[in-house]
Each structure stands twice: as C-alpha cells, then as structure tokens.
Design a protein around this motif. Structure first.
Motif, PDB file in Angstrom:
ATOM      1  N   ILE A  96     -10.622 -52.966 -31.579  1.00 23.24           N
ATOM      2  CA  ILE A  96     -10.253 -52.963 -33.004  1.00 23.24           C
ATOM      3  C   ILE A  96     -11.515 -52.931 -33.868  1.00 23.24           C
ATOM      4  O   ILE A  96     -11.557 -52.243 -34.903  1.00 23.24           O
ATOM      5  N   ASN A  97     -12.549 -53.645 -33.440  1.00 16.73           N
ATOM      6  CA  ASN A  97     -13.818 -53.596 -34.175  1.00 16.73           C
ATOM      7  C   ASN A  97     -14.379 -52.188 -34.216  1.00 16.73           C
ATOM      8  O   ASN A  97     -14.953 -51.761 -35.227  1.00 16.73           O
ATOM      9  N   ARG A  98     -14.234 -51.463 -33.128  1.00 15.75           N
ATOM     10  CA  ARG A  98     -14.719 -50.070 -33.104  1.00 15.75           C
ATOM     11  C   ARG A  98     -13.959 -49.218 -34.107  1.00 15.75           C
ATOM     12  O   ARG A  98     -14.537 -48.373 -34.792  1.00 15.75           O
ATOM     13  N   TYR A  99     -12.644 -49.438 -34.195  1.00 16.06           N
ATOM     14  CA  TYR A  99     -11.858 -48.695 -35.184  1.00 16.06           C
ATOM     15  C   TYR A  99     -12.326 -49.035 -36.599  1.00 16.06           C
ATOM     16  O   TYR A  99     -12.451 -48.154 -37.466  1.00 16.06           O
ATOM     17  N   LEU A 100     -12.586 -50.305 -36.837  1.00 20.37           N
ATOM     18  CA  LEU A 100     -13.051 -50.700 -38.165  1.00 20.37           C
ATOM     19  C   LEU A 100     -14.380 -50.044 -38.505  1.00 20.37           C
ATOM     20  O   LEU A 100     -14.602 -49.591 -39.635  1.00 20.37           O
TER      21      LEU A 100
END
Length: 378
Positions: free
Chosen positions: A178-182
């Motif tokens: 999810i951090n990568r998506y952010l």
C-alpha cells in the motif's frame, strides 16, 4: 476574464485577414466580465487596426467616427454572453462578402473562446483535485505507519509462534505494498500529464513507481500471493490449487506481482461459488508461463478481447463491483515487460487434468527479464 496566449494568437490572425477591406475602419473584440450589479462589463482583448477601448458596465461607449457606422456581433454560448465583436465600417448594410466573413469570424471566435474558457475551468478543477489528492496521501501515511508499528510489535510478541508470525509478516507485506501505491500516487501528482502512448495505456495505468527495474526471484515474488490466495480460498470455502515448486528465475517483481495479484483477485471474485481456483507455472524454451485458472462461467467469445480494454467489463461480472481496469493494467504491464497476457478456455486446454470448463489467463514472460522502459520502446 483572462484568455490564453493561444486564443490571442488566433484572435490576431482572424482580425488581420481583413487588411484587404478598405471599407472597414475598426474591429474590436471584447470579453464579457461579470460585475456586482449583474450587468456584464466588456473588456477589449483584441483590436484592428488600432487599440480599442474597454467598456465598463454603465458607461457610455465612444461614438463612431464621423462618416462611419457601428454594429455589434454577440459572441454567445446559448444564453450566456461571452463577448462581442464591434465593427466600424464606412457602409451599411454590409456587402454580402463582408457580412459572410464577419459572421464566420464571430462564429470562430465564439467557439475558440468557449474552448479556452472550458480548458481554464478544467485546469482549475485538476489543480484542486491534485491538491486534495496530495492531502489524502499525506493523511494516509500516518495510519499506515501506525499499522506497521503495531504489526512489528505484534510479531515480537509472537516470538516462537511461527504460524501466527507468518500471518503478521503477510500483513506487513501488504502494508508495504500500500505504501508503494501511495508513493506512485504522490509521484503522479507531481508529474506533468503526457499524451497517451499510441496503442498503449502507460500514462494512465503505469505510475512511475512501477516502471523502475526491480529484479527478484520469482518464488519470492509469488510466495505472499500464494499464501493470500490460500487464505481467500479458505474464507470462501473453495478449493485452492497452488503451483508446484517455483523456479528461482529473476523477474520484474513489481510487474509480475501486480499482474498475478489482479488475475487471482478476478478469479476469486468472478468464478462460481465453491469452484476451484488455481495457479500453475511452467517453462517452455526461453519463456516462462504463469496461468491463473478457475471453473467458470466461461467468458463469451465476443468479449474475450473487449475485457482487456480500459473500463470494459464482461457480461458475467457486470452485476459485481469493479472498475474494468485490472485486466487492462495486467496486459499493459505484461507487454511492457516484454511478454503477453492472453485468455484461454477451458482450463483443460492448458492441462488435460484441469477442469473442462472455466477460464485461464496465461502470462508469458521472457526468462531473461526485459526492463519495462526497454519493453515500452520496442
């Protein structure tokens, strides 16, 4: 009202075409400005052959020069007054050729002004949306950081409980994803919009964070996805058929993870309740093939290419929630990685031991990974 440099260039060109008309004394183009009393003000934005005058609401306009007549052509978008074209001439009524040219000029300026104002409106909306998106990204970082901290603390408390530690590890892995998506969303808000690539979806569907070369072993990339699929199957009360021993070949981790995750999610979401879902992997010459299969219902022949287009969904899944982006993204990533994504039916076509009805989405990739940026230029 501000108009763009492109509109002013068009305006100048439109007025200059009347240089062959000695019976024209002056042309002035005004833009309509809203005012507090509801009466529009007219602001000169272009003139020929000499500077025009700004007419404020409630003020009387200068009289025409002696011997000339003055007429106005409104620039309207339906009932909305966008501006006006003022014409000072030596004659009235106008000769037909002059009248036709003036009417055509007024129409051209009206359409151009409408487009110019619409572009400005969309630009303001986009800027506002970018600001809101940046704020949301900023606000999401705090709870995600808290989840990571609590997950790490929970893992420490489960020291020696390998089964439950593995579950926490999977949660931490998903938090990292999810951090990568952010990060990708954050980069998109800072990157100028590019025109769509011919025949591709890269500018919309492939954020910068997923275009970097990130080589990892295939078994390491697929391991968390396989565990997630097993958990989903258990919760849904269906059978899960995992692959056998996975090769340790290097692969573009971000692309392969994204593609397989999308395919598995679709299989669990759209296949019949209780039906089996599986993942298989095999090597053929210089190609690695990953296949996600399910037990139907089969996608109709007429829809088997349509479902790979952005925003398109098959008839069997329209009753369920979805955006129609997953397969478009998956195929785009596959092609940018030097491979391909295709739909095969039924699963037994792939292997006689697999179900005789259902769908197979097969990802084919070169054993020697192609960096996404290199694949995009081929």
């Amino acid at each position: 009202m501000q108009v763009s440099k492109r509109f002013l260039a068009l305006l100048k060109q439109q007025l200059a075409q009347f240089a062959d008309r000695p019976d024209l004394r002056m042309l002035v183009v005004y833009a309509a400005l809203p005012s507090a009393d509801g009466e529009p003000s007219l602001l000169s934005i272009g003139e020929w052959p000499q500077p025009g005058l700004a007419l404020q609401g409630g003020m009387s306009e200068p009289a025409p020069e002696p011997g000339s007549t003055r007429r106005w052509l409104a620039l309207r978008d339906g009932p909305l007054l966008l501006g006006a074209l003022r014409i000072d001439t030596d004659c009235w009524p106008w000769p037909t050729p002059l009248s036709d040219r003036l009417e055509a000029t007024a129409l051209c300026l009206t359409e151009a002004l409408k487009l110019d104002l619409e572009q400005q409106r969309l630009g303001r909306q986009l800027a506002l949306r970018d600001d809101q998106l940046k704020l949301l990204v900023h606000q999401l970082r705090n709870p995600l950081a808290a989840l990571r901290t609590f997950g790490q603390l929970l893992r420490r408390r489960l020291e020696g409980d390998s089964a439950n530690q593995a579950l926490v590890d999977n949660l931490l892995s998903e938090q990292h994803q999810i951090n990568r998506y952010l990060e990708a969303i954050d980069q998109l808000t800072q990157t100028p919009l590019l025109p769509p690539a011919e025949g591709g979806l890269q500018p919309l569907l492939l954020p910068p964070a997923f275009s970097r070369e990130d080589l990892r072993s295939l078994n390491q990339v697929l391991e968390p996805l396989i565990e997630r699929a097993a958990g989903t199957a258990a919760l849904q009360g269906r059978r899960w058929a995992p692959p056998g021993e996975l090769p340790t070949l290097p692969c573009n981790a971000a692309a392969v993870s994204e593609i397989v995750a999308n395919l598995l999610e679709n299989a669990f979401r759209y296949s019949r309740a209780g039906g089996c879902v599986g993942l298989s992997c095999h090597e053929q010459d210089d190609t690695l093939r990953l296949a996600v299969w399910d037990e139907g219902p089969e996608i109709p022949d007429a829809e088997r290419e349509q479902i790979f287009r952005k925003g398109e969904r098959g008839s069997t899944g329209k009753a369920l929630a979805g955006s129609g982006l997953g397969l478009a993204l998956a195929r785009d990533l596959a092609e940018r990685s030097g491979g391909a994504l295709e739909l095969l039916t039924p699963p037994s076509r792939l292997d006689p031991q697999l179900p005789p009805a259902g769908n197979v989405f097969q990802l084919s990739l070169p054993k020697t990974p192609v960096p996404p940026k290199e694949a995009a230029s081929n």
